[in-house]
Design an enzyme around this catalytic site. Structure first.
Site, mmCIF file in Angstrom:
data_model
loop_
_atom_site.group_PDB
_atom_site.id
_atom_site.type_symbol
_atom_site.label_atom_id
_atom_site.label_comp_id
_atom_site.label_asym_id
_atom_site.label_seq_id
_atom_site.Cartn_x
_atom_site.Cartn_y
_atom_site.Cartn_z
ATOM 1 N N MET A 70 -52.074 -39.260 -22.628
ATOM 2 C CA MET A 70 -52.146 -37.693 -23.106
ATOM 3 C C MET A 70 -50.890 -37.100 -24.193
ATOM 4 O O MET A 70 -50.015 -38.159 -22.824
ATOM 5 C CB MET A 70 -52.769 -36.680 -22.044
ATOM 6 C CG MET A 70 -54.212 -36.931 -21.234
ATOM 7 S SD MET A 70 -54.289 -35.579 -19.918
ATOM 8 C CE MET A 70 -54.454 -34.272 -21.114
ATOM 9 N N GLU A 71 -51.070 -37.179 -24.732
ATOM 10 C CA GLU A 71 -49.867 -37.309 -25.924
ATOM 11 C C GLU A 71 -48.603 -36.098 -25.610
ATOM 12 O O GLU A 71 -47.954 -36.315 -25.640
ATOM 13 C CB GLU A 71 -50.624 -36.531 -27.085
ATOM 14 C CG GLU A 71 -50.762 -34.941 -27.501
ATOM 15 C CD GLU A 71 -51.364 -34.693 -29.120
ATOM 16 O OE1 GLU A 71 -53.104 -35.036 -29.368
ATOM 17 O OE2 GLU A 71 -50.539 -34.466 -29.405
ATOM 18 N N ALA A 72 -48.703 -34.854 -24.554
ATOM 19 C CA ALA A 72 -47.428 -34.780 -24.561
ATOM 20 C C ALA A 72 -47.128 -35.506 -23.356
ATOM 21 O O ALA A 72 -45.815 -35.243 -23.262
ATOM 22 C CB ALA A 72 -48.353 -33.958 -23.433
ATOM 23 N N THR A 104 -44.092 -40.773 -25.597
ATOM 24 C CA THR A 104 -46.443 -41.111 -25.947
ATOM 25 C C THR A 104 -46.746 -41.879 -27.340
ATOM 26 O O THR A 104 -47.450 -42.894 -27.021
ATOM 27 C CB THR A 104 -47.278 -40.084 -26.341
ATOM 28 O OG1 THR A 104 -47.586 -39.058 -24.983
ATOM 29 C CG2 THR A 104 -49.207 -39.856 -26.937
ATOM 30 N N ASN B 107 -47.426 -33.597 -34.721
ATOM 31 C CA ASN B 107 -46.570 -33.819 -33.302
ATOM 32 C C ASN B 107 -45.370 -35.338 -32.877
ATOM 33 O O ASN B 107 -44.426 -34.938 -32.917
ATOM 34 C CB ASN B 107 -47.885 -34.208 -32.279
ATOM 35 C CG ASN B 107 -47.967 -32.770 -31.826
ATOM 36 O OD1 ASN B 107 -47.428 -31.991 -32.509
ATOM 37 N ND2 ASN B 107 -49.084 -32.954 -30.951
#
Lengths: 297, 367, 367, 297
Positions: A70-72, A104, B107
């Site tokens: 999961m990208e966090a 990540t 991000n």
């Protein structure tokens, strides 16, 4: 996650919730269709919502060695309660490591562990490129010359651009509407397939991996053709006419090789309902198409 | 700053370090460990024209947008994620022009910028965003805010002279994975078109492996929530870090709010578990439960009902949403009053984390 | 690799992953958390012609040099630091030519390379080494080992095509500290000659802020010592990390030796405290006390007497030093035998760490 | 560190060890001379041995707000037992953070916290540039053309190059011998002062900070002249004739402004002996000059 219940317990579970073993909602169908595309041994970058439902289902059925990312910053969690955010503490549960986003995408994906990414988008074009940023002129008020910003502002890339850049294979979740499947996206948030006036591919822009795109809409599965990079109808969902798909697609969709999806199995639905989302946080929702139909009707 | 006299209140910290127009980095990520005590104090003090910068804006930023305090924003995502995903005040602010500037990053691009900021680097290398419109649109540049003025000074010293700069990898992709070990690389990558990428002539005009150099993020002020802070400023985070270690260290001024201020000795008994050294911290604010309604791992969960309710509130008119924030936050004198009278002890204690989970394992989450 | 069946012995792990000439990264740093079990096993198996790469070589590397097993070395420091600082076998090996190649870096330069390796980056930016001879001498290049052969393949895929590459910062030093905030930066830097540096024309021929791009370190095999490893491979380190998180993750193959293999669940109860994810680890070897004579924080201290004694041993002739290692290590069948019979339980237990210190607080340290 | 003992306890301490309050060894003198150069509020990058002795003494006397940085990744420890390595667990004790070397030089030094660095070297030239790598041709055997490597190989840079590159002010600890103070170092491991045929400074090579160098030898303190960058004799140690310093220096040393050092005070010696190195790990050693004299005599 919990142990799988017995069939007798499952019957009670269904009765309590007014569900039937052989019937399924659109959300359930989509989760199953997604799960079937997740390879075993994969490192799966899953966003919350349907992507995570599908990945968790795959992990509990056909892809037991799939590592969820999961990208966090979460690597390999053993989830018990469905996360609703990529930073939900539920997603961290019994992870191998949890750290941050630079890890990540760097330490995991760029370092070599990103087999499949699962994304949504507001627009998806014939090459699988995605727009999740804006509709109706990008520029904000300071520089737009109109005194106001874009017509509709979406959330923006988040990690979508990066997952699309780095994954070997990309699954895209879409609502199947003509306006959402244009020939060209208005703003290219995430590059996935081919592109450009001279037929440039992602590699022409400097990306070094990936290129395989599968779109799972609420009507069907589209798959990118390795020759021309264009999405073609591969699998229509049960009861969906390929012509309906074509009508709802903004480019001249090739439906000549369409197959029909085998319906969700008893086992897939049982795992999905009892283990993956027993609270029915997502499974209980209506799809956007269903909501629109309700509103219209 | 020297390791003394950093302990203060949210009122004093915000009044001292934030002025109208200050560049503020709101730490935490999405539903987790958000600096709500400090953000609510900004709303109470009504400090506006802010230049927000963060790796993903959610409820904190929506609150500031609803209060009409944001002028510029530099981010990757502006929404409310899982529960009721649309940050309507933000969206409306951008669409109607109240928010003048949105500069978009991904991000990973932003995270790379924070890594550069932490390490003091002039830039970080990024292998992403290539081919996308994130590299095509540069709002600060179009607004004339990048680079130097006629006197050779930065037009706005907070804004890097370029959004990014693409170069050809002088090492010709040698370092990328899968790597050319003599008998192959055992990564999970199943595809490799490095040779194709080596022929790319985009951006630089020359064939080569493209690398996007991105400048650091160097916020004027960062607002961080932590579980525990030592009385000299040492910070230890629990649960996922988000972008916080990097961007907090990169900032000029760092204000940390926390569940508890503890003696330094407690944290210094295992210094490898601490994340931000004391000298980086400028102000420490203790406010138990102040991360509410976000989750603070090992302390309390997010308030699902708050988000479901707010998803209804923020569909109302701009004035109604603003009035809601007035009533809920601006009318309180500080966060103790907000938490005790607007939220209530029962609700806060109800959200406490289940041992062994870090969140409330039996939280009900009806839509 | 998949999270199963990684638990093995030092004998098997070394025999499986090391061949004569393999590029080996010895983790840990100086007197702390060195992978001595694996290094002693290399010496037992006599695997030679090694290409060693590490951020500072001390006793592990001296041992391999004394055993005559090193051909190339890429490092920043080759010595024994505080107690008896000269690594005589290393020095002699280089001087007499048994060690063919030494490629020098600085600690920061090498650390930057490991950061690039961890993140999978094509390079990392370095603002150091400028003006020094580290940038003037490139041994691999002079030896014809960098770059591509006539067929376009890397001459040696383990060696980057360039030692470094200097560019002018495209952001013109904007990101460097002290930074040009409107009213100054509150760092501790008391000097700032960025303007002088902007005029530099060295390396690139153009005026600009110089940045040294350095390629990643990507070892074929890394050898790491940890306190605890989960049975699927999750690694948690205690005490200072050294260069280990970065270079271990960068390596193609990672072998971890540890004090104890524990159930994954134990480490996964606080995943933010773990440092290397399970999928990165290829082999796990449990060997309590195996870091001896180096210190393993919270477990045992370095053996001061060993180092004082070895500082005398290694002043002897090459043959005598080699014979000493034969007698002490090669004559043992494995590390249990070495530790029990050559070191002794009493000595090992004597070195155990004092609670609250991480080392033996009352260790006697006579010269 | 322990509390300072009373004077009566100190008397006993001295008697036990055969020491006198007003006499001091060369190592003690050097530690005091170093401590006097460490600014308060500084972030001091100290290697083990004399640099750390001096820094710890400064912290306990004139520079109470000095933050010790050790290059393996240690920030702000509260040391109780003298570390003998930059990664000695003793150096980590009650640090604010401990991490790794990329953080020492990046997150701490380059980010803006590196006021003073303290180094040693095998050679130091008139500009304060250091060689800690090699004497007698650099090239190793594979490329030297001689079949063998350099005449003498030293340990190499370690972090010396980086500390010299990034610190505002550099303290260099040297044994004062002519061969160790040449006009030009044979291999330039660490650039500190001016250099080069055209008088190039460190800034001409792209360094952005620093430039102030103080050399503490076993005879004196040399200080770089801000005008020409050359080290000049600033302070001769008690009993040392400036002419002796000049004779032992490889360039034409300016001794015209030499002062004499005030001897170590009672208090400095007391703190150094009872708190900083009570085991006399370093204080009990003889200086290289003393060892050489013994050997010769």
């Amino acid at each position: 996650m919990a142990e799988l219940m017995t069939d007798a317990e499952y019957e009670l579970f269904l009765t309590d919730r007014g569900l039937k073993p052989e019937e399924y909602t659109t959300m359930e169908l989509l989760a199953v269709a997604t799960a079937r595309e997740v390879p075993d041994d994969s490192f799966a970058f899953a966003g919350t919502g349907l992507p995570l439902l599908g990945t968790m289902l795959a992990q509990k059925t056909t892809a037991p060695h799939c590592t969820i990312i999961m990208e966090a910053g979460i690597v390999g969690p053993k989830i018990e309660h469905l996360p609703i955010s990529v930073s939900d503490p539920r997603g961290c549960l019994r992870g191998s490591t949890v750290s941050n986003m630079a890890d990540t995408f760097g330490t995991t994906a760029l370092r070599g562990f990103c087999t499949v990414g699962i994304l949504g988008g507001a627009e998806c074009d014939q090459y699988g490129n995605l727009n999740s940023t804006v509709i109706g002129s990008y520029w904000p008020a300071r520089v737009s010359g109109t005194g106001h910003g874009p017509q509709v502002r979406f959330a923006g890339s988040g990690g979508a651009n990066n997952i699309a850049s780095l994954a070997d294979m990309l699954l895209v979740m879409m609502v199947h509407e003509k306006r959402r499947f244009p020939e060209r996206v208005e703003y290219l948030t995430s590059i996935t397939g081919l592109r450009g006036p001279k037929g440039e591919t992602r590699f022409d822009y400097g990306l070094t991996r990936g290129g395989k795109t599968v779109v799972i809409s609420d009507l069907c599965v589209l798959r990118s053709d390795p020759n021309d990079g264009i999405l073609k109808l591969d699998i229509a969902f049960p009861g969906i006419d390929p012509e309906l798909v074509k009508e709802n697609t903004g480019w001249d969709l090739d439906i000549s090789h369409a197959r029909t999806m085998a319906p969700p199995t008893y086992e897939e639905l049982k795992v999905l309902r009892t283990i993956v989302d027993p609270e029915r946080i997502y499974l209980g929702r209506k799809s956007k198409r269903e909501l629109a139909a309700e509103k219209a009707g | 700053m020297a390791n003394t006299n950093k302990i203060t209140t949210a009122q004093e910290a915000i009044a001292r370090y934030l002025k109208p127009g200050t560049q503020v980095c709101t730490c935490g990520f999405s539903y987790t460990r958000r600096p709500f005590t400090l953000v609510r104090e900004i709303i109470r003090q009504g400090i506006g024209n802010l230049y927000l910068t963060m790796n993903g804006g959610t409820a904190c930023e929506e609150a500031l947008a609803a209060a009409g305090l944001i002028k510029w924003v530099e981010s990757t995502y502006l929404g409310l994620e899982g529960i009721q995903p649309v940050a309507n005040s933000f969206r409306r602010g951008i669409q109607d022009g109240e928010i003048e500037i949105v500069e978009d990053y991904s991000n990973y691009g932003y995270a790379s910028r924070t890594v550069a900021g932490k390490y003091g680097w002039p830039f970080a290398p990024l292998v992403s965003e290539l081919g996308s419109d994130i590299l095509e649109y540069d709002v600060f540049s179009k607004a004339g805010l990048r680079g130097r003025d006629a006197n050779g000074n930065w037009i706005d010293p907070r804004i890097p002279p370029k959004k990014f700069h693409v170069i050809d990898d002088p090492f010709d992709g040698w370092g990328l994975r899968p790597h050319a070990f003599e008998d192959g690389d055992n990564t999970a990558n199943q595809t490799n078109n490095l040779e194709g990428a080596r022929r790319s002539t985009k951006y630089t005009g020359n064939p080569g492996v493209k690398v996007v150099l991105v400048p650091p993020v160097i916020p004027e002020v960062a607002l961080l929530r932590a579980q525990k802070v030592g009385d000299e400023g040492t910070v230890r985070l629990e649960g996922i870090f988000g972008p916080d270690i990097e961007q907090a260290i990169a900032a000029r001024i760092l204000i940390v709010e926390c569940e508890q201020i503890v003696p330094e000795e407690e944290l210094r008994a295992a210094p490898e578990r601490n994340h931000i050294p004391a000298h980086i911290v400028d102000a420490i604010v203790e406010q138990p439960f102040g991360g509410y309604p976000s989750a603070v791992p090992n302390y309390y969960d997010y308030d699902w009902d708050w988000f479901v309710n707010y998803g209804r509130v923020n569909r109302r008119s701009k004035e109604e949403v603003k009035a809601w924030w007035q009533e809920h936050v601006v009318s309180t004198t500080d966060d103790w009053e907000y938490l005790m009278h607007k939220v209530g002890m029962n609700r806060l204690f109800h959200l406490r984390a289940t041992p062994g989970y870090g969140y409330k394992a039996d939280l009900e989450r009806p839509m």
